[in-house]
Design a protein around this motif. Structure first.
Motif, PDB file in Angstrom:
ATOM      1  N   ALA A   1       0.790  -1.099   0.034  1.00 36.74           N
ATOM      2  CA  ALA A   1      -0.061   0.121  -0.092  1.00 36.74           C
ATOM      3  C   ALA A   1       0.782   1.415  -0.174  1.00 36.74           C
ATOM      4  CB  ALA A   1      -1.022   0.045   1.239  1.00 36.74           C
TER       5      ALA A   1
ATOM      6  N   GLU B   1       2.584   1.488  -3.574  1.00 36.40           N
ATOM      7  CA  GLU B   1       1.669   2.122  -4.536  1.00 36.40           C
ATOM      8  C   GLU B   1       1.317   3.489  -4.375  1.00 36.40           C
ATOM      9  OE1 GLU B   1      -2.230   0.294  -4.658  1.00 36.40           O
ATOM     10  OE2 GLU B   1      -2.137   0.554  -7.044  1.00 36.40           O
ATOM     11  N   ASN B   2       1.014   3.855  -3.159  1.00 35.41           N
ATOM     12  CA  ASN B   2       0.564   5.249  -2.780  1.00 35.41           C
ATOM     13  C   ASN B   2       1.736   6.269  -3.184  1.00 35.41           C
ATOM     14  OD1 ASN B   2       1.278   7.536  -0.426  1.00 35.41           O
ATOM     15  ND2 ASN B   2      -0.793   7.185  -0.719  1.00 35.41           N
TER      16      ASN B   2
ATOM     17  N   ASP C   1       1.809   6.645  -7.069  1.00 37.20           N
ATOM     18  CA  ASP C   1       0.579   6.829  -7.646  1.00 37.20           C
ATOM     19  C   ASP C   1       0.443   8.291  -8.135  1.00 37.20           C
ATOM     20  OD1 ASP C   1      -2.199   5.945  -8.172  1.00 37.20           O
ATOM     21  OD2 ASP C   1      -2.594   7.597  -6.943  1.00 37.20           O
TER      22      ASP C   1
ATOM     23  N   PRO D   1      -2.920   9.745  -9.657  1.00 37.33           N
ATOM     24  CA  PRO D   1      -4.234  10.099  -9.575  1.00 37.33           C
ATOM     25  C   PRO D   1      -4.987  10.418  -8.435  1.00 37.33           C
ATOM     26  CG  PRO D   1      -4.112   7.848 -11.183  1.00 37.33           C
ATOM     27  CD  PRO D   1      -2.730   8.174 -10.343  1.00 37.33           C
ATOM     28  N   HIS D   2      -4.061  10.125  -7.265  1.00 31.20           N
ATOM     29  CA  HIS D   2      -4.672  10.411  -5.767  1.00 31.20           C
ATOM     30  C   HIS D   2      -4.226  11.880  -5.586  1.00 31.20           C
ATOM     31  CE1 HIS D   2      -0.705   9.734  -4.253  1.00 31.20           C
ATOM     32  NE2 HIS D   2      -1.124   9.997  -3.016  1.00 31.20           N
TER      33      HIS D   2
ATOM     34  N   ILE E   1      -4.819   8.174   5.357  1.00 29.21           N
ATOM     35  CA  ILE E   1      -5.748   7.426   4.516  1.00 29.21           C
ATOM     36  C   ILE E   1      -5.132   5.959   4.499  1.00 29.21           C
ATOM     37  CG2 ILE E   1      -5.754   6.792   2.043  1.00 29.21           C
ATOM     38  CD1 ILE E   1      -7.782   8.868   2.529  1.00 29.21           C
ATOM     39  N   LEU E   2      -3.793   5.821   4.606  1.00 31.76           N
ATOM     40  CA  LEU E   2      -3.381   4.432   4.620  1.00 31.76           C
ATOM     41  C   LEU E   2      -3.952   3.545   5.622  1.00 31.76           C
ATOM     42  CD1 LEU E   2       0.020   5.130   3.095  1.00 31.76           C
ATOM     43  CD2 LEU E   2      -1.688   3.685   2.143  1.00 31.76           C
TER      44      LEU E   2
ATOM     45  N   GLN F   1      -7.181   2.886   5.452  1.00 32.63           N
ATOM     46  CA  GLN F   1      -7.493   1.627   4.317  1.00 32.63           C
ATOM     47  C   GLN F   1      -7.100   0.395   5.096  1.00 32.63           C
ATOM     48  OE1 GLN F   1      -4.145   1.517   1.911  1.00 32.63           O
ATOM     49  NE2 GLN F   1      -5.520   0.607   0.143  1.00 32.63           N
TER      50      GLN F   1
ATOM     51  N   PHE G   1      -9.160  -5.440  -4.671  1.00 36.39           N
ATOM     52  CA  PHE G   1      -9.046  -4.126  -5.318  1.00 36.39           C
ATOM     53  C   PHE G   1      -9.517  -4.044  -6.934  1.00 36.39           C
ATOM     54  CE2 PHE G   1      -4.940  -3.754  -2.631  1.00 36.39           C
ATOM     55  CZ  PHE G   1      -5.618  -3.292  -1.658  1.00 36.39           C
TER      56      PHE G   1
ATOM     57  N   SER H   1      -8.962  -2.289 -10.339  1.00 36.46           N
ATOM     58  CA  SER H   1      -7.929  -1.413 -10.937  1.00 36.46           C
ATOM     59  C   SER H   1      -8.217  -1.069 -12.130  1.00 36.46           C
ATOM     60  CB  SER H   1      -6.500  -2.094 -10.776  1.00 36.46           C
ATOM     61  OG  SER H   1      -6.165  -2.295  -9.553  1.00 36.46           O
TER      62      SER H   1
ATOM     63  N   VAL I   1      -5.118   3.579 -15.102  1.00 35.79           N
ATOM     64  CA  VAL I   1      -4.430   4.706 -14.653  1.00 35.79           C
ATOM     65  C   VAL I   1      -3.921   4.306 -13.173  1.00 35.79           C
ATOM     66  CG1 VAL I   1      -5.695   6.462 -15.874  1.00 35.79           C
ATOM     67  CG2 VAL I   1      -6.500   5.914 -13.561  1.00 35.79           C
ATOM     68  N   ASP I   2      -4.173   3.067 -12.646  1.00 31.27           N
ATOM     69  CA  ASP I   2      -3.354   2.435 -11.676  1.00 31.27           C
ATOM     70  C   ASP I   2      -2.183   1.864 -12.265  1.00 31.27           C
ATOM     71  OD1 ASP I   2      -5.248   3.105  -9.650  1.00 31.27           O
ATOM     72  OD2 ASP I   2      -6.584   1.470 -10.612  1.00 31.27           O
TER      73      ASP I   2
ATOM     74  N   PRO J   1      -0.430  -2.627  -9.572  1.00 29.06           N
ATOM     75  CA  PRO J   1      -0.677  -4.010  -9.837  1.00 29.06           C
ATOM     76  C   PRO J   1       0.592  -4.646 -10.212  1.00 29.06           C
ATOM     77  CG  PRO J   1      -2.404  -2.899 -10.953  1.00 29.06           C
ATOM     78  CD  PRO J   1      -1.700  -1.844 -10.295  1.00 29.06           C
TER      79      PRO J   1
ATOM     80  N   PRO K   1     -14.539   0.030  -3.664  1.00 30.88           N
ATOM     81  CA  PRO K   1     -13.861  -0.998  -4.504  1.00 30.88           C
ATOM     82  C   PRO K   1     -12.544  -0.794  -5.102  1.00 30.88           C
ATOM     83  CG  PRO K   1     -15.709  -0.045  -5.521  1.00 30.88           C
ATOM     84  CD  PRO K   1     -15.754   0.844  -4.174  1.00 30.88           C
ATOM     85  N   HIS K   2     -12.159   0.444  -5.035  1.00 32.99           N
ATOM     86  CA  HIS K   2     -10.758   0.646  -5.647  1.00 32.99           C
ATOM     87  C   HIS K   2      -9.757   0.258  -4.829  1.00 32.99           C
ATOM     88  CE1 HIS K   2      -7.704   3.795  -7.076  1.00 32.99           C
ATOM     89  NE2 HIS K   2      -7.565   2.515  -7.895  1.00 32.99           N
TER      90      HIS K   2
ATOM     91  N   TYR L   1      -9.713   9.337  -1.285  1.00 35.22           N
ATOM     92  CA  TYR L   1      -8.398   8.778  -1.804  1.00 35.22           C
ATOM     93  C   TYR L   1      -8.254   9.233  -3.399  1.00 35.22           C
ATOM     94  CZ  TYR L   1      -4.222   5.959  -1.739  1.00 35.22           C
ATOM     95  OH  TYR L   1      -2.838   5.255  -1.608  1.00 35.22           O
ATOM     96  N   HIS L   2      -8.973   8.625  -4.153  1.00 33.42           N
ATOM     97  CA  HIS L   2      -8.567   8.658  -5.759  1.00 33.42           C
ATOM     98  C   HIS L   2      -9.757   9.437  -6.296  1.00 33.42           C
ATOM     99  CE1 HIS L   2      -5.823   5.734  -4.770  1.00 33.42           C
ATOM    100  NE2 HIS L   2      -4.854   6.049  -5.763  1.00 33.42           N
TER     101      HIS L   2
END
Lengths: 341, 341, 341
Positions: free
Chosen positions: A149, A152-153, A156, A158-159, A286-287, A290, A302, A304, A307-308, A312, B49-50, B69-70
């Motif tokens: 997590a 990826e964060n 990433d 988009p967030h 946030i993490l 989560q 998850f 995806s 845009v992730d 993955p 779900p993301h 988050y996103h």
């Protein structure tokens, strides 16, 4: 959760490991670190084989770790070297403590995750630490999320416009950009092409000669997240985060920020830490939620989209390593996609 | 513990659900409630779900729930309506959030326990809310006990002289009374015949024309406990408790007290809440210790006598519903017994 | 962890058990103690068979224990003697509470670990309580370790120079001594021969006529640890610790110190408690960390040497009893070893 064998992780900074034993956790296993008579770091499982008291409760005597209960003493290879009261040799296989290989470099103490073996590869080296014209800021952070997590964060895109809304990108003005993803056996990289340059004064200060913005996000096995920005000829910023899975839901981040900017570094340095901490605090919150949600539901599921970009792929590489599968092809596979930022 | 499918439960009062998402738990499952653009309540599983962040951390945008988050956005049917950064349609089956049917009536928001289905029956309606001459007092309470433990406690007569000693009945003066129990597929009712009327001033005030005391305790599936008292022609009191199993060991009680008494209601109302809260506090304390003991011993084992008039029947109905068995005969079966109060 | 059936344990001191029910835990099982009308101690499982509320929440009425929820009443044999509201006999097998045999002697209340049976043997009796010339100090202690860990710790010699460094023995001046170990079906004893006498003033005070130091450490099934010192004709000290396993990781110690010394006892008594408490605090801290480590690693794995004189034998006897195996030979088996103190 994935456990990564045969991997190097930073367990502490060099200055954190002094005369006293230091208790640390790696992937759920309690370890104790100490320094030998020569000053080299050593790492043992934090449990005396005699009566299971944590060795970190004891003290270092002549470069050996002495248990605080009965005084058994262990060297850096876990060999028992003293059993007070016993007439005869203290060494015996059944009295050995579990040991881990260690390295000390660039101000960090690295420990090998698989115990009892001498590794065939060396730990990661941070880039540009001694490069002329570059400055470095270091910081240790901690967040209540899994290694995956956090990786990826960190990588990433988009967030950022949501969670860090305003700081980086904004929801209002969207640009369509190209992303090139390069995957190989030990790393995945995303290159973002066409991202808008900072506007106004900030843009002119960072790239007085103009120029294109280059942005790379990289994951290097087993736990390095690297974000690299270049703007024109003068601005270059690399944030390299070496992450350490404390346990399934807790991760330490040893962040090294290296930069060269066309502004006095003494002017910039005071701003880097508070801005980075502000962003990290938002992410960490946030993490944590989560993690809490995954634990409450009993599993993670998850969904995806393309845009992730890296998440993955990171998970796939980690799972392969966790199953001790041989790494895939060393050849780089390139794919492209479009996204809005 | 019993989980009740295909059941309506109150998740909040109407006024608790405003502009912001509201996190609630139902039978151990985290839910998030919000209002659509039309102001209707909506309920989703509280997990994006993301990346499995709780949706209740986000905000409501144009009647859709946006993850913090996103920025993924969901409508009241759980359909994904926005994936920031993605070029192309956001809707996809794999991106749907789990939804629950909702209703808003009489100042309460009800949620259907089985997700993803449109219910074939409507929520319970409280009696006498608009009946002329009646007043209503509402209160939300919470206790650390199972749904069954709270239902039985609310409808149990023998514990009152002990736990609430003095307030209701006393141990000293015992009367033998008749109890008629009526069981059918969806409810159980006990009628207490021959209970002594309140004596002295209180009796004369409540029943100035004299008359018989009537007392009914009712359980209505899946989670309504109702206590009804009538005294002569003038006094009528109904306490209807709609209970919501938060999880196996925690229950919310939405209590509605409706009454008509031959005294000015403005005079009585100020007393109802403190007296009810005092009784509830004593019960809640016992229920918490009961829960603690059941958890410590690892199981519950109940020995009942015939003066446990409703508890065993309630448990049987709940278990039938939990196993999704078809309900038994709609015909009412009547039995009689004697007890001392 | 080992559970010991058919064993007597002290659950409280006589003075702790008065008019009110007393909640206690034995080997993970919650018990409630109370006194009958004749003042005899009684022990039941701390759970009302009716609705599983702890009986310790109730009160003692005419020597019977009354549940605080519905008022069911139980006698010392667990028989139900009152069900308020019920017309008819309260006694019924299904309404019985689980009972345990009890004894009260020498100021302690003992409870038999196996419920529902009358024991064939009596509890341990402390030595020298009434012997002329002897004084006694009592103290109840508690530590976060298993019964076995506490027993071994109490009877272990080698840890003293480390953990209690300075107080007893020191690391510097080591003497080689002989140890005679005597094992039989219900006890193990170690006799330490050749231990140096206290030097200087302390030695002359304790043994004005000179003489040899005698030191015995004893384990008596199921949970007595006894340390005995004799010095010359005049000094004799026995520390007898009757231990009670509260649960797998928590142990109560009822310590009885009996002594005869050639100094005024009123002068010595004030020192015994603080010195003993100081030592116990050091031990308790280590035992708590040992427990924590065992729980973190998920199991205990002990490597012993011959200077772990009694620990392994204690564990073997406890495990035999835990499996309800018949005890071994009553004959005493003697072995000898040498160790440094």
């Amino acid at each position: 959760m994935v456990r990564l064998p045969h991997s190097w992780f930073i367990l502490c900074t060099s200055s954190e490991l002094g005369d006293k034993p230091l208790a640390r956790m790696l992937q759920g296993s309690p370890l104790v670190l100490f320094r030998t008579a020569e000053g080299k770091p050593a790492a043992l499982a934090d449990r005396c084989p005699h009566r299971n008291v944590p060795l970190s409760l004891g003290r270092v005597v002549k470069g050996q770790l002495q248990c605080g209960y009965h005084g058994w003493r262990f060297d850096s290879s876990g060999q028992c070297r003293a059993v007070p009261g016993l007439i005869g040799e203290p060494e015996a296989k059944s009295r050995c403590a579990t040991w881990h290989a260690t390295r000390e470099q660039e101000g960090f103490v690295w420990v090998y995750s698989t115990p009892g073996v001498e590794p065939s590869h060396e730990p990661y080296r941070f880039p540009l630490l001694d490069a002329p014209g570059y400055s470095t800021v270091r910081r240790t952070l901690r967040a209540g999320g899994s290694l995956h997590a956090l990786l990826e964060n960190t990588l990433d895109v988009p967030h950022t416009s949501f969670l860090h809304g305003g700081l980086f990108r904004t929801e209002k003005q969207r640009h369509e950009i190209d992303v090139v993803v390069r995957r190989s056996a030990h790393q995945v990289e995303a290159e973002y092409i066409g991202e808008p340059r900072p506007e106004g004064l900030v843009g002119r200060l960072l790239a007085p000669g103009g120029g294109v913005l280059q942005h790379f996000d990289r994951f290097l096995m087993p736990s390095i997240a690297q974000v690299e920005y270049r703007l024109g000829a003068d601005s270059h910023l690399m944030v390299t985060s070496a992450m350490t899975p404390v346990d399934d839901w807790d991760t330490l981040v040893y962040a090294v920020v290296t930069f060269r900017l066309p502004l006095p570094h003494w002017l910039i340095k005071p701003f880097i830490t508070p801005v980075a901490l502000h962003i990290f605090k938002q992410d960490a919150r946030i993490l944590e939620r989560q993690t809490e949600t995954i634990r409450r539901f009993g599993s993670e599921t998850f969904a995806s989209t393309e845009v992730d970009v890296l998440g993955p792929s990171i998970l796939r590489l980690m799972r392969q390593a966790g199953r001790e599968q041989p790494p895939g092809s060393l050849e780089v596979q390139e794919t492209r996609l479009k996204m809005q930022v």
